[in-house]
Design a protein around this motif. Structure first.
Motif, PDB file in Angstrom:
ATOM      1  N   SER A  43       0.810  -1.217   0.000  1.00  0.00           N
ATOM      2  CA  SER A  43       0.000   0.000   0.000  1.00  0.00           C
ATOM      3  C   SER A  43       0.849   1.275   0.000  1.00  0.00           C
ATOM      4  CB  SER A  43      -0.913   0.017   1.230  1.00  0.00           C
ATOM      5  OG  SER A  43      -1.819  -1.062   1.201  1.00  0.00           O
ATOM      6  N   LEU A  44       2.140   1.168  -0.244  1.00  0.00           N
ATOM      7  CA  LEU A  44       3.033   2.319  -0.176  1.00  0.00           C
ATOM      8  C   LEU A  44       3.618   2.683  -1.534  1.00  0.00           C
ATOM      9  CD1 LEU A  44       5.028   1.417   3.076  1.00  0.00           C
ATOM     10  CD2 LEU A  44       2.955   2.806   2.868  1.00  0.00           C
ATOM     11  N   LEU A  45       3.842   3.975  -1.717  1.00  0.00           N
ATOM     12  CA  LEU A  45       4.521   4.498  -2.905  1.00  0.00           C
ATOM     13  C   LEU A  45       5.591   5.477  -2.463  1.00  0.00           C
ATOM     14  CD1 LEU A  45       1.428   5.429  -5.155  1.00  0.00           C
ATOM     15  CD2 LEU A  45       2.803   3.342  -5.285  1.00  0.00           C
ATOM     16  N   LEU A  46       6.650   5.593  -3.258  1.00  0.00           N
ATOM     17  CA  LEU A  46       7.676   6.602  -3.027  1.00  0.00           C
ATOM     18  C   LEU A  46       7.340   7.868  -3.786  1.00  0.00           C
ATOM     19  CD1 LEU A  46      11.093   4.730  -3.372  1.00  0.00           C
ATOM     20  CD2 LEU A  46      10.023   5.563  -1.269  1.00  0.00           C
ATOM     21  N   GLU A  47       7.741   9.021  -3.229  1.00  0.00           N
ATOM     22  CA  GLU A  47       7.555  10.288  -3.937  1.00  0.00           C
ATOM     23  C   GLU A  47       8.539  11.320  -3.401  1.00  0.00           C
ATOM     24  OE1 GLU A  47       4.664  13.251  -2.115  1.00  0.00           O
ATOM     25  OE2 GLU A  47       3.413  11.434  -2.247  1.00  0.00           O
ATOM     26  N   THR A  48       8.778  12.345  -4.198  1.00  0.00           N
ATOM     27  CA  THR A  48       9.591  13.466  -3.719  1.00  0.00           C
ATOM     28  C   THR A  48       8.762  14.729  -3.507  1.00  0.00           C
ATOM     29  OG1 THR A  48      10.174  14.208  -5.956  1.00  0.00           O
ATOM     30  CG2 THR A  48      11.687  12.649  -4.864  1.00  0.00           C
ATOM     31  N   ASP A  49       7.685  14.921  -4.255  1.00  0.00           N
ATOM     32  CA  ASP A  49       6.934  16.173  -4.275  1.00  0.00           C
ATOM     33  C   ASP A  49       7.829  17.337  -4.689  1.00  0.00           C
ATOM     34  OD1 ASP A  49       4.627  17.714  -4.124  1.00  0.00           O
ATOM     35  OD2 ASP A  49       4.875  18.182  -1.992  1.00  0.00           O
ATOM     36  N   ALA A  50       8.904  17.048  -5.412  1.00  0.00           N
ATOM     37  CA  ALA A  50       9.794  18.113  -5.893  1.00  0.00           C
ATOM     38  C   ALA A  50       8.988  19.104  -6.743  1.00  0.00           C
ATOM     39  CB  ALA A  50      10.928  17.509  -6.711  1.00  0.00           C
ATOM     40  N   PRO A  51       9.331  20.403  -6.610  1.00  0.00           N
ATOM     41  CA  PRO A  51      10.483  21.006  -5.937  1.00  0.00           C
ATOM     42  C   PRO A  51      10.296  21.265  -4.451  1.00  0.00           C
ATOM     43  CG  PRO A  51       9.266  22.701  -7.093  1.00  0.00           C
ATOM     44  CD  PRO A  51       8.583  21.403  -7.417  1.00  0.00           C
ATOM     45  N   SER A  52       9.180  20.827  -3.856  1.00  0.00           N
ATOM     46  CA  SER A  52       8.942  21.010  -2.421  1.00  0.00           C
ATOM     47  C   SER A  52       9.453  19.812  -1.625  1.00  0.00           C
ATOM     48  CB  SER A  52       7.450  21.195  -2.158  1.00  0.00           C
ATOM     49  OG  SER A  52       6.952  22.323  -2.840  1.00  0.00           O
ATOM     50  N   MET A  53       9.409  19.912  -0.303  1.00  0.00           N
ATOM     51  CA  MET A  53       9.640  18.814   0.630  1.00  0.00           C
ATOM     52  C   MET A  53      11.046  18.201   0.533  1.00  0.00           C
ATOM     53  SD  MET A  53       6.839  15.960   1.847  1.00  0.00           S
ATOM     54  CE  MET A  53       6.610  15.290   0.223  1.00  0.00           C
ATOM     55  N   LEU A  54      12.055  19.042   0.688  1.00  0.00           N
ATOM     56  CA  LEU A  54      13.438  18.561   0.691  1.00  0.00           C
ATOM     57  C   LEU A  54      13.656  17.508   1.778  1.00  0.00           C
ATOM     58  CD1 LEU A  54      15.717  21.710   0.288  1.00  0.00           C
ATOM     59  CD2 LEU A  54      15.970  19.577  -0.995  1.00  0.00           C
ATOM     60  N   PRO A  55      14.378  16.438   1.461  1.00  0.00           N
ATOM     61  CA  PRO A  55      14.771  15.507   2.528  1.00  0.00           C
ATOM     62  C   PRO A  55      15.653  16.211   3.552  1.00  0.00           C
ATOM     63  CG  PRO A  55      15.088  14.517   0.359  1.00  0.00           C
ATOM     64  CD  PRO A  55      14.787  15.970   0.128  1.00  0.00           C
ATOM     65  N   GLU A  56      15.589  15.744   4.767  1.00  0.00           N
ATOM     66  CA  GLU A  56      16.396  16.338   5.828  1.00  0.00           C
ATOM     67  C   GLU A  56      17.887  16.176   5.522  1.00  0.00           C
ATOM     68  OE1 GLU A  56      16.577  14.884  10.191  1.00  0.00           O
ATOM     69  OE2 GLU A  56      15.142  16.551  10.157  1.00  0.00           O
ATOM     70  N   GLY A  57      18.645  17.238   5.784  1.00  0.00           N
ATOM     71  CA  GLY A  57      20.085  17.186   5.582  1.00  0.00           C
ATOM     72  C   GLY A  57      20.552  17.628   4.213  1.00  0.00           C
ATOM     73  N   ILE A  58      19.615  17.922   3.307  1.00  0.00           N
ATOM     74  CA  ILE A  58      19.958  18.383   1.962  1.00  0.00           C
ATOM     75  C   ILE A  58      19.889  19.901   1.936  1.00  0.00           C
ATOM     76  CG2 ILE A  58      19.327  18.341  -0.477  1.00  0.00           C
ATOM     77  CD1 ILE A  58      20.448  15.724   0.521  1.00  0.00           C
ATOM     78  N   SER A  59      20.946  20.539   1.488  1.00  0.00           N
ATOM     79  CA  SER A  59      21.017  22.002   1.516  1.00  0.00           C
ATOM     80  C   SER A  59      20.749  22.640   0.159  1.00  0.00           C
ATOM     81  CB  SER A  59      22.397  22.450   2.015  1.00  0.00           C
ATOM     82  OG  SER A  59      23.423  21.939   1.182  1.00  0.00           O
ATOM     83  N   ALA A  60      20.200  21.885  -0.777  1.00  0.00           N
ATOM     84  CA  ALA A  60      19.908  22.425  -2.110  1.00  0.00           C
ATOM     85  C   ALA A  60      18.823  23.490  -2.031  1.00  0.00           C
ATOM     86  CB  ALA A  60      19.462  21.298  -3.038  1.00  0.00           C
ATOM     87  N   ALA A  61      18.738  24.302  -3.089  1.00  0.00           N
ATOM     88  CA  ALA A  61      17.734  25.370  -3.134  1.00  0.00           C
ATOM     89  C   ALA A  61      16.320  24.806  -3.189  1.00  0.00           C
ATOM     90  CB  ALA A  61      17.994  26.279  -4.325  1.00  0.00           C
ATOM     91  N   HIS A  62      16.166  23.632  -3.775  1.00  0.00           N
ATOM     92  CA  HIS A  62      14.844  23.007  -3.869  1.00  0.00           C
ATOM     93  C   HIS A  62      15.015  21.504  -4.003  1.00  0.00           C
ATOM     94  CE1 HIS A  62      15.777  22.685  -8.149  1.00  0.00           C
ATOM     95  NE2 HIS A  62      15.958  23.977  -8.178  1.00  0.00           N
ATOM     96  N   ASN A  63      13.945  20.788  -3.806  1.00  0.00           N
ATOM     97  CA  ASN A  63      13.956  19.342  -3.900  1.00  0.00           C
ATOM     98  C   ASN A  63      14.079  18.904  -5.358  1.00  0.00           C
ATOM     99  OD1 ASN A  63      13.845  16.696  -3.072  1.00  0.00           O
ATOM    100  ND2 ASN A  63      11.684  16.721  -2.531  1.00  0.00           N
ATOM    101  N   SER A  64      14.497  17.649  -5.551  1.00  0.00           N
ATOM    102  CA  SER A  64      14.696  17.099  -6.886  1.00  0.00           C
ATOM    103  C   SER A  64      14.273  15.637  -6.901  1.00  0.00           C
ATOM    104  CB  SER A  64      16.177  17.203  -7.277  1.00  0.00           C
ATOM    105  OG  SER A  64      16.466  16.377  -8.397  1.00  0.00           O
TER     106      SER A  64
END
Length: 255
Positions: A194-215
């Motif tokens: 019942s699970l799927l992976l997603e990033t919701d990029a460019p929002s919701m950066l993973p913790e510890g990532i200092s990029a300007a936006h999510n990818s």
């Protein structure tokens, strides 16, 4: 190979597209679902998918960007019916307690998009912020509805409710946060199927990532965090999650 089940790759922050998709392939991301969000961007996911087959397009109106005129639903409906063979889902639709128009307006648009998805036999991509209980109540009035509650963050009871109603849970960058103990515990209470992976990029950066936006190229970080949270081997989990995405969005039989 992984599938990003929710990525706004049509947003300007993620341009230019060619190098980004190359980077995705290099880290094992083979496909990305691109939700629709607004009337202005209605055709954009489909246009990009025609240029890049690894993109899977959807069409819908996000609760933050609902048209002022309800007659615009006819535009969405006409577009979705004309291009039903190319679209993998309706959405991003849903409810948001903190942003967008009033609750009644949001619910009207959600109901219409649920009806449209059902009429086309398509899954629906759902946004829910502070509205899990209300969304669950609405979905109970649409038996047979299927889709994904994207960026799920909630309790075990809420997770189980959505799964019982036939919905997948999208797991995004929140799972990487040290503070997300409740969400990790909730996800452990539902089947891997019942699970799927997603990033919701460019929002919701993973913790510890200092990029300007999510990818979407950061999807393996979310995969790793979920593997650790559920104590499931990385490769085994990846196979299940990719099969889940293909089942929902392509109707693929996975045994």
């Amino acid at each position: 190979m992984l599938i990003d089940s929710h990525c706004h790759i049509d947003f300007d922050e993620l341009a230019p597209l060619g190098p980004l998709l190359d980077a995705c392939r290099q880290v094992g991301v083979e496909a990305l679902v691109v939700p629709g969000v607004s009337l202005d961007h209605l055709s954009r996911p489909l246009e990009l998918a025609r240029q890049h087959p690894m993109l899977w397009p959807a069409a819908g109106f996000h609760p933050w960007y609902l048209p002022a005129d309800k007659a615009a639903f006819g535009v969405l409906e006409d577009f979705a019916r004309r291009h039903a063979g190319e679209l993998v889902a309706i959405g991003e639709a849903g409810l948001d307690k903190f942003k967008g128009p009033d609750a009644a307006t949001q619910e009207w648009w959600l109901e219409r998009q649920l009806e449209l998805a059902a009429s086309l036999n398509k899954p629906i991509i759902l946004h829910s912020v502070g509205t899990h209980a209300r969304l669950t109540a609405i979905l109970k009035n649409h038996p047979g509805a299927r889709g994904v509650v994207h960026a799920f963050s909630g309790s075990g009871e809420q997770a189980r409710d959505f799964v019982r109603l036939g919905f997948y849970l999208g797991v995004g960058g929140v799972i990487t946060r040290a503070s997300a103990t409740k969400t990790r515990q909730a996800l452990a209470q539902v089947p891997l199927a019942s699970l799927l992976l997603e990033t919701d990029a460019p929002s919701m950066l993973p913790e510890g990532i200092s990029a300007a936006h999510n990818s979407p190229a950061f999807l393996p970080l979310i995969h790793k965090a979920l593997s650790e949270a559920l104590q499931v081997p990385l490769d085994d989990l990846g196979l299940v999650l990719t099969a889940n995405a293909r089942r929902l969005f392509q109707g693929a039989e996975t045994g």
